[in-house]
Design a protein around this motif. Structure first.
Motif, PDB file in Angstrom:
ATOM      1  N   GLU A 172       8.328   4.606   7.490  1.00 33.17           N
ATOM      2  CA  GLU A 172       7.055   4.492   6.746  1.00 33.17           C
ATOM      3  C   GLU A 172       7.102   4.002   5.315  1.00 33.17           C
ATOM      4  O   GLU A 172       6.441   3.046   5.071  1.00 33.17           O
ATOM      5  N   ARG A 173       8.276   4.498   5.065  1.00 37.62           N
ATOM      6  CA  ARG A 173       8.737   3.970   3.487  1.00 37.62           C
ATOM      7  C   ARG A 173       8.924   2.771   3.354  1.00 37.62           C
ATOM      8  O   ARG A 173       8.453   1.737   2.796  1.00 37.62           O
ATOM      9  N   TRP A 174       9.793   2.094   4.403  1.00 39.27           N
ATOM     10  CA  TRP A 174       9.902   0.755   4.568  1.00 39.27           C
ATOM     11  C   TRP A 174       8.713  -0.143   5.033  1.00 39.27           C
ATOM     12  O   TRP A 174       8.544  -1.249   4.327  1.00 39.27           O
ATOM     13  N   HIS A 175       7.824   0.521   5.659  1.00 40.28           N
ATOM     14  CA  HIS A 175       6.659  -0.216   6.158  1.00 40.28           C
ATOM     15  C   HIS A 175       5.757  -0.361   4.809  1.00 40.28           C
ATOM     16  O   HIS A 175       5.348  -1.309   4.602  1.00 40.28           O
TER      17      HIS A 175
ATOM     18  N   VAL B 187       7.228  -3.146   2.687  1.00 42.49           N
ATOM     19  CA  VAL B 187       6.728  -4.668   3.332  1.00 42.49           C
ATOM     20  C   VAL B 187       5.386  -4.954   2.913  1.00 42.49           C
ATOM     21  O   VAL B 187       4.944  -5.840   2.426  1.00 42.49           O
ATOM     22  N   LEU B 188       4.406  -3.736   2.859  1.00 43.14           N
ATOM     23  CA  LEU B 188       3.174  -4.287   2.562  1.00 43.14           C
ATOM     24  C   LEU B 188       2.998  -4.445   1.114  1.00 43.14           C
ATOM     25  O   LEU B 188       2.356  -5.403   0.599  1.00 43.14           O
ATOM     26  N   ARG B 189       4.012  -3.901   0.329  1.00 41.29           N
ATOM     27  CA  ARG B 189       3.858  -4.260  -1.132  1.00 41.29           C
ATOM     28  C   ARG B 189       4.427  -5.543  -1.530  1.00 41.29           C
ATOM     29  O   ARG B 189       4.046  -6.325  -2.260  1.00 41.29           O
TER      30      ARG B 189
ATOM     31  N   GLY C 224      10.842   3.601  13.486  1.00 42.65           N
ATOM     32  CA  GLY C 224      12.383   4.024  13.187  1.00 42.65           C
ATOM     33  C   GLY C 224      13.325   3.792  14.462  1.00 42.65           C
ATOM     34  O   GLY C 224      14.454   3.901  14.180  1.00 42.65           O
ATOM     35  N   GLU C 225      12.477   3.514  15.606  1.00 40.48           N
ATOM     36  CA  GLU C 225      13.448   3.126  16.640  1.00 40.48           C
ATOM     37  C   GLU C 225      13.778   1.602  16.821  1.00 40.48           C
ATOM     38  O   GLU C 225      12.877   0.895  16.295  1.00 40.48           O
ATOM     39  N   PHE C 226      14.698   1.112  17.270  1.00 40.97           N
ATOM     40  CA  PHE C 226      15.084  -0.279  17.460  1.00 40.97           C
ATOM     41  C   PHE C 226      15.426  -0.448  18.961  1.00 40.97           C
ATOM     42  O   PHE C 226      15.952   0.350  19.717  1.00 40.97           O
TER      43      PHE C 226
END
Length: 283
Positions: free
Chosen positions: A31-34, A37-39, A188-190
Protein backbone atom coordinates in the motif's frame (compact mmCIF):
# COMPACT_ATOMS: atom_id res chain seq x y z
CA UNK A 1 15.32 -26.23 -2.99
CA UNK A 2 16.21 -22.79 -4.34
CA UNK A 3 16.58 -19.41 -2.69
CA UNK A 4 12.84 -18.67 -2.95
CA UNK A 5 11.16 -21.38 -5.02
CA UNK A 6 10.74 -24.95 -3.92
CA UNK A 7 11.71 -27.70 -6.35
CA UNK A 8 8.01 -28.29 -7.02
CA UNK A 9 7.45 -24.60 -7.81
CA UNK A 10 10.43 -24.48 -10.18
CA UNK A 11 9.17 -27.63 -11.89
CA UNK A 12 5.69 -26.12 -12.19
CA UNK A 13 7.13 -23.01 -13.84
CA UNK A 14 8.99 -25.06 -16.42
CA UNK A 15 5.98 -27.30 -17.04
CA UNK A 16 3.18 -24.71 -17.01
CA UNK A 17 5.03 -21.51 -17.89
CA UNK A 18 4.11 -19.71 -14.68
CA UNK A 19 4.17 -19.96 -10.90
CA UNK A 20 1.97 -18.07 -8.40
CA UNK A 21 1.25 -16.74 -5.92
CA UNK A 22 4.54 -15.73 -4.34
CA UNK A 23 4.89 -13.07 -1.67
CA UNK A 24 7.33 -10.18 -1.95
CA UNK A 25 6.11 -7.91 0.87
CA UNK A 26 3.24 -7.57 3.30
CA UNK A 27 0.11 -5.68 2.31
CA UNK A 28 1.13 -2.58 4.29
CA UNK A 29 4.31 -2.14 2.23
CA UNK A 30 2.40 -2.77 -0.99
CA UNK A 31 0.00 0.00 0.00
CA UNK A 32 2.90 2.39 0.63
CA UNK A 33 4.15 1.65 -2.89
CA UNK A 34 0.60 2.09 -4.18
CA UNK A 35 0.56 5.55 -2.62
CA UNK A 36 3.89 6.30 -4.30
CA UNK A 37 2.32 5.30 -7.61
CA UNK A 38 -0.65 7.57 -6.98
CA UNK A 39 1.63 10.47 -6.07
CA UNK A 40 4.13 10.09 -8.92
CA UNK A 41 2.24 8.38 -11.73
CA UNK A 42 -1.44 8.64 -10.92
CA UNK A 43 -2.47 11.37 -13.33
CA UNK A 44 -0.36 9.84 -16.12
CA UNK A 45 -1.88 6.40 -15.54
CA UNK A 46 -5.42 7.76 -15.50
CA UNK A 47 -5.10 9.67 -18.78
CA UNK A 48 -2.68 7.68 -20.94
CA UNK A 49 -3.49 4.73 -23.14
CA UNK A 50 -0.62 2.32 -23.74
CA UNK A 51 -1.68 2.07 -27.38
CA UNK A 52 0.31 4.53 -29.46
CA UNK A 53 2.36 5.75 -26.48
CA UNK A 54 5.77 6.89 -27.74
CA UNK A 55 6.76 9.62 -25.26
CA UNK A 56 8.82 9.23 -22.10
CA UNK A 57 6.19 8.23 -19.53
CA UNK A 58 6.33 7.50 -15.83
CA UNK A 59 4.26 4.37 -16.57
CA UNK A 60 7.18 2.84 -18.47
CA UNK A 61 10.46 2.07 -16.68
CA UNK A 62 9.54 4.05 -13.54
CA UNK A 63 12.54 2.46 -11.79
CA UNK A 64 14.74 4.92 -13.71
CA UNK A 65 12.84 7.89 -12.29
CA UNK A 66 11.87 7.05 -8.71
CA UNK A 67 13.95 5.49 -5.91
CA UNK A 68 10.88 3.65 -4.58
CA UNK A 69 10.40 1.94 -7.97
CA UNK A 70 14.14 1.18 -8.13
CA UNK A 71 13.74 -0.54 -4.75
CA UNK A 72 10.83 -2.64 -6.05
CA UNK A 73 12.75 -4.10 -9.00
CA UNK A 74 15.65 -4.90 -6.65
CA UNK A 75 13.55 -6.47 -3.91
CA UNK A 76 15.37 -9.58 -2.63
CA UNK A 77 12.29 -11.82 -2.54
CA UNK A 78 11.51 -11.17 -6.21
CA UNK A 79 15.15 -11.49 -7.26
CA UNK A 80 15.56 -14.72 -5.28
CA UNK A 81 12.65 -16.28 -7.18
CA UNK A 82 13.96 -15.06 -10.54
CA UNK A 83 17.46 -16.33 -9.71
CA UNK A 84 16.03 -19.79 -9.10
CA UNK A 85 14.92 -19.79 -12.75
CA UNK A 86 17.63 -17.93 -14.70
CA UNK A 87 20.73 -17.81 -12.49
CA UNK A 88 22.48 -15.12 -10.44
CA UNK A 89 23.31 -12.47 -13.08
CA UNK A 90 20.07 -10.56 -13.60
CA UNK A 91 19.10 -7.45 -15.59
CA UNK A 92 15.83 -5.54 -15.65
CA UNK A 93 15.00 -5.03 -19.30
CA UNK A 94 11.64 -3.27 -19.00
CA UNK A 95 8.90 -2.42 -16.53
CA UNK A 96 5.34 -1.21 -17.08
CA UNK A 97 2.85 0.15 -14.58
CA UNK A 98 -0.48 -1.55 -15.33
CA UNK A 99 -3.43 0.55 -14.21
CA UNK A 100 -7.02 -0.45 -14.88
CA UNK A 101 -9.45 2.14 -13.48
CA UNK A 102 -12.66 0.85 -11.88
CA UNK A 103 -15.35 -0.22 -14.35
CA UNK A 104 -13.01 0.36 -17.33
CA UNK A 105 -12.83 -1.34 -20.72
CA UNK A 106 -9.06 -1.73 -21.14
CA UNK A 107 -7.96 -5.31 -21.72
CA UNK A 108 -4.95 -7.31 -22.88
CA UNK A 109 -5.52 -9.88 -25.66
CA UNK A 110 -3.84 -13.28 -25.87
CA UNK A 111 -0.17 -12.73 -26.63
CA UNK A 112 3.40 -13.76 -25.82
CA UNK A 113 5.78 -11.20 -24.34
CA UNK A 114 8.59 -12.53 -26.53
CA UNK A 115 6.81 -11.23 -29.62
CA UNK A 116 7.70 -7.58 -29.15
CA UNK A 117 10.82 -7.54 -26.99
CA UNK A 118 13.18 -9.04 -29.57
CA UNK A 119 15.28 -10.96 -27.04
CA UNK A 120 17.26 -14.15 -27.57
CA UNK A 121 17.38 -16.75 -26.24
CA UNK A 122 13.83 -16.87 -24.84
CA UNK A 123 14.77 -16.77 -21.15
CA UNK A 124 12.97 -13.59 -20.13
CA UNK A 125 10.83 -13.88 -16.98
CA UNK A 126 8.02 -11.44 -16.14
CA UNK A 127 7.28 -10.76 -12.49
CA UNK A 128 3.80 -9.26 -12.02
CA UNK A 129 3.57 -7.53 -8.63
CA UNK A 130 0.13 -6.59 -7.28
CA UNK A 131 -0.15 -3.26 -5.46
CA UNK A 132 -3.94 -3.55 -5.17
CA UNK A 133 -6.09 -6.69 -5.31
CA UNK A 134 -5.85 -8.30 -8.75
CA UNK A 135 -8.88 -10.57 -9.06
CA UNK A 136 -10.97 -12.19 -11.75
CA UNK A 137 -13.47 -9.33 -11.35
CA UNK A 138 -10.80 -6.65 -11.71
CA UNK A 139 -9.15 -8.30 -14.73
CA UNK A 140 -6.21 -10.26 -13.34
CA UNK A 141 -3.65 -11.92 -15.60
CA UNK A 142 -4.88 -15.21 -17.07
CA UNK A 143 -2.53 -17.81 -18.59
CA UNK A 144 -2.77 -20.87 -20.81
CA UNK A 145 -0.66 -23.45 -18.96
CA UNK A 146 1.96 -25.16 -21.10
CA UNK A 147 1.50 -22.84 -24.09
CA UNK A 148 5.15 -21.72 -23.88
CA UNK A 149 6.17 -25.14 -25.17
CA UNK A 150 4.80 -24.27 -28.64
CA UNK A 151 7.56 -21.69 -29.15
CA UNK A 152 7.16 -18.28 -30.72
CA UNK A 153 3.77 -18.00 -32.45
CA UNK A 154 2.70 -15.59 -35.22
CA UNK A 155 1.00 -12.41 -34.01
CA UNK A 156 -0.97 -9.64 -35.67
CA UNK A 157 -1.34 -5.98 -34.72
CA UNK A 158 -4.86 -5.36 -33.45
CA UNK A 159 -6.38 -1.92 -33.85
CA UNK A 160 -8.66 -1.48 -30.86
CA UNK A 161 -8.62 1.57 -28.57
CA UNK A 162 -9.24 -0.64 -25.55
CA UNK A 163 -6.22 -2.90 -26.12
CA UNK A 164 -3.53 -2.00 -23.59
CA UNK A 165 -0.51 -3.18 -25.64
CA UNK A 166 1.62 -0.78 -27.66
CA UNK A 167 0.67 -2.20 -31.07
CA UNK A 168 -2.26 -4.34 -30.06
CA UNK A 169 -0.15 -7.49 -30.41
CA UNK A 170 -2.48 -10.49 -30.54
CA UNK A 171 -1.70 -14.12 -31.33
CA UNK A 172 -2.91 -14.75 -34.88
CA UNK A 173 -4.36 -18.23 -34.38
CA UNK A 174 -7.67 -18.82 -32.63
CA UNK A 175 -7.19 -19.51 -28.92
CA UNK A 176 -9.09 -22.21 -27.05
CA UNK A 177 -9.41 -20.46 -23.70
CA UNK A 178 -11.13 -23.32 -21.89
CA UNK A 179 -7.91 -24.47 -20.15
CA UNK A 180 -7.04 -20.89 -19.12
CA UNK A 181 -6.15 -20.27 -15.48
CA UNK A 182 -6.63 -16.89 -13.76
CA UNK A 183 -3.85 -15.70 -11.44
CA UNK A 184 -5.47 -13.71 -8.63
CA UNK A 185 -3.01 -11.83 -6.45
CA UNK A 186 -3.35 -9.91 -3.22
CA UNK A 187 -1.31 -6.73 -2.55
CA UNK A 188 2.34 -7.64 -2.08
CA UNK A 189 2.05 -10.94 -3.97
CA UNK A 190 3.59 -11.59 -7.37
CA UNK A 191 3.53 -14.14 -10.14
CA UNK A 192 6.25 -15.22 -12.56
CA UNK A 193 5.54 -16.15 -16.16
CA UNK A 194 7.62 -17.29 -19.11
CA UNK A 195 8.16 -14.97 -22.06
CA UNK A 196 6.43 -17.44 -24.42
CA UNK A 197 3.40 -18.42 -22.33
CA UNK A 198 0.13 -17.14 -23.78
CA UNK A 199 -1.58 -14.78 -21.38
CA UNK A 200 -4.30 -12.14 -21.37
CA UNK A 201 -6.42 -10.06 -19.02
CA UNK A 202 -10.04 -8.91 -19.12
CA UNK A 203 -11.53 -5.45 -18.41
CA UNK A 204 -11.88 -4.28 -14.82
CA UNK A 205 -15.47 -4.80 -13.65
CA UNK A 206 -14.63 -4.03 -10.02
CA UNK A 207 -15.36 -0.80 -8.14
CA UNK A 208 -11.66 -0.24 -7.39
CA UNK A 209 -8.60 0.21 -9.61
CA UNK A 210 -6.33 -2.71 -10.42
CA UNK A 211 -2.72 -1.52 -10.10
CA UNK A 212 0.40 -3.60 -10.58
CA UNK A 213 3.91 -3.61 -11.99
CA UNK A 214 5.06 -5.96 -14.73
CA UNK A 215 8.85 -6.34 -14.39
CA UNK A 216 10.82 -7.97 -17.21
CA UNK A 217 13.91 -9.76 -15.93
CA UNK A 218 16.55 -11.37 -18.14
CA UNK A 219 19.78 -13.23 -17.40
CA UNK A 220 22.79 -11.19 -18.49
CA UNK A 221 23.53 -13.72 -21.24
CA UNK A 222 20.37 -12.71 -23.15
CA UNK A 223 20.81 -10.21 -25.98
CA UNK A 224 18.59 -7.99 -28.10
CA UNK A 225 18.48 -9.17 -31.71
CA UNK A 226 17.68 -5.84 -33.41
CA UNK A 227 20.08 -3.18 -34.72
CA UNK A 228 19.41 -0.69 -31.91
CA UNK A 229 21.65 -0.98 -28.86
CA UNK A 230 19.39 -0.95 -25.84
CA UNK A 231 19.93 -0.24 -22.16
CA UNK A 232 19.07 -2.30 -19.08
CA UNK A 233 19.67 -2.24 -15.33
CA UNK A 234 21.90 -4.71 -13.51
CA UNK A 235 20.05 -5.66 -10.32
CA UNK A 236 21.99 -8.74 -9.17
CA UNK A 237 25.30 -10.40 -9.91
CA UNK A 238 27.62 -9.37 -12.75
CA UNK A 239 27.28 -8.44 -16.40
CA UNK A 240 30.06 -10.34 -18.13
CA UNK A 241 28.46 -10.10 -21.60
CA UNK A 242 27.97 -6.40 -22.31
CA UNK A 243 24.89 -6.82 -24.51
CA UNK A 244 23.27 -3.68 -23.04
CA UNK A 245 24.36 -0.26 -21.86
CA UNK A 246 23.85 -0.28 -18.11
CA UNK A 247 21.39 2.25 -16.67
CA UNK A 248 22.05 4.36 -13.58
CA UNK A 249 19.67 4.19 -10.63
CA UNK A 250 17.92 7.46 -9.72
CA UNK A 251 19.65 9.41 -6.95
CA UNK A 252 16.61 11.58 -6.33
CA UNK A 253 13.00 11.51 -7.40
CA UNK A 254 12.71 12.43 -11.09
CA UNK A 255 15.71 14.77 -10.95
CA UNK A 256 17.36 16.01 -14.15
CA UNK A 257 19.84 13.12 -14.33
CA UNK A 258 17.11 10.52 -13.82
CA UNK A 259 14.88 12.13 -16.45
CA UNK A 260 17.75 12.10 -18.95
CA UNK A 261 18.50 8.40 -18.37
CA UNK A 262 14.79 7.57 -18.59
CA UNK A 263 14.22 9.54 -21.80
CA UNK A 264 17.23 7.96 -23.49
CA UNK A 265 16.17 4.44 -22.51
CA UNK A 266 12.58 4.93 -23.69
CA UNK A 267 13.68 6.46 -27.00
CA UNK A 268 15.91 3.46 -27.70
CA UNK A 269 13.17 1.02 -26.71
CA UNK A 270 10.55 2.50 -29.05
CA UNK A 271 13.06 2.73 -31.91
CA UNK A 272 13.87 -0.95 -31.42
CA UNK A 273 10.20 -1.93 -31.18
CA UNK A 274 9.66 -0.74 -34.74
CA UNK A 275 12.43 -2.96 -36.11
CA UNK A 276 11.76 -6.28 -34.39
CA UNK A 277 12.18 -9.20 -36.84
CA UNK A 278 8.95 -9.75 -38.73
CA UNK A 279 8.93 -13.53 -38.21
CA UNK A 280 6.61 -13.12 -35.23
CA UNK A 281 4.15 -10.67 -36.77
CA UNK A 282 1.40 -11.12 -39.35
CA UNK A 283 0.23 -8.03 -41.22
Amino acid sequence: MGRMLSAAQADAYRRDGYVAPLRAVEAAQAERWHQDVLRCCGEVARTESDAGLRQPSARVKPYLLFPWAAAIVRHPAILDAVEDLVGPDILVFHTTLWWKPPHSEGFVPWHQDGTYFGLAPHEHVTAWLALTPSTAESGCVTVLPGSHRHGQLPHADRKDPHVMLSRGQTVAAAVDARPAVPIPLQPGEFSLHDTLVLHASAPNRAATARVGLGISYIPARVRHVGPTRLSATLVRGEDRHGHFDLEAAPAAEADAAARAVHADSIARFWTASESIPEMSLVH
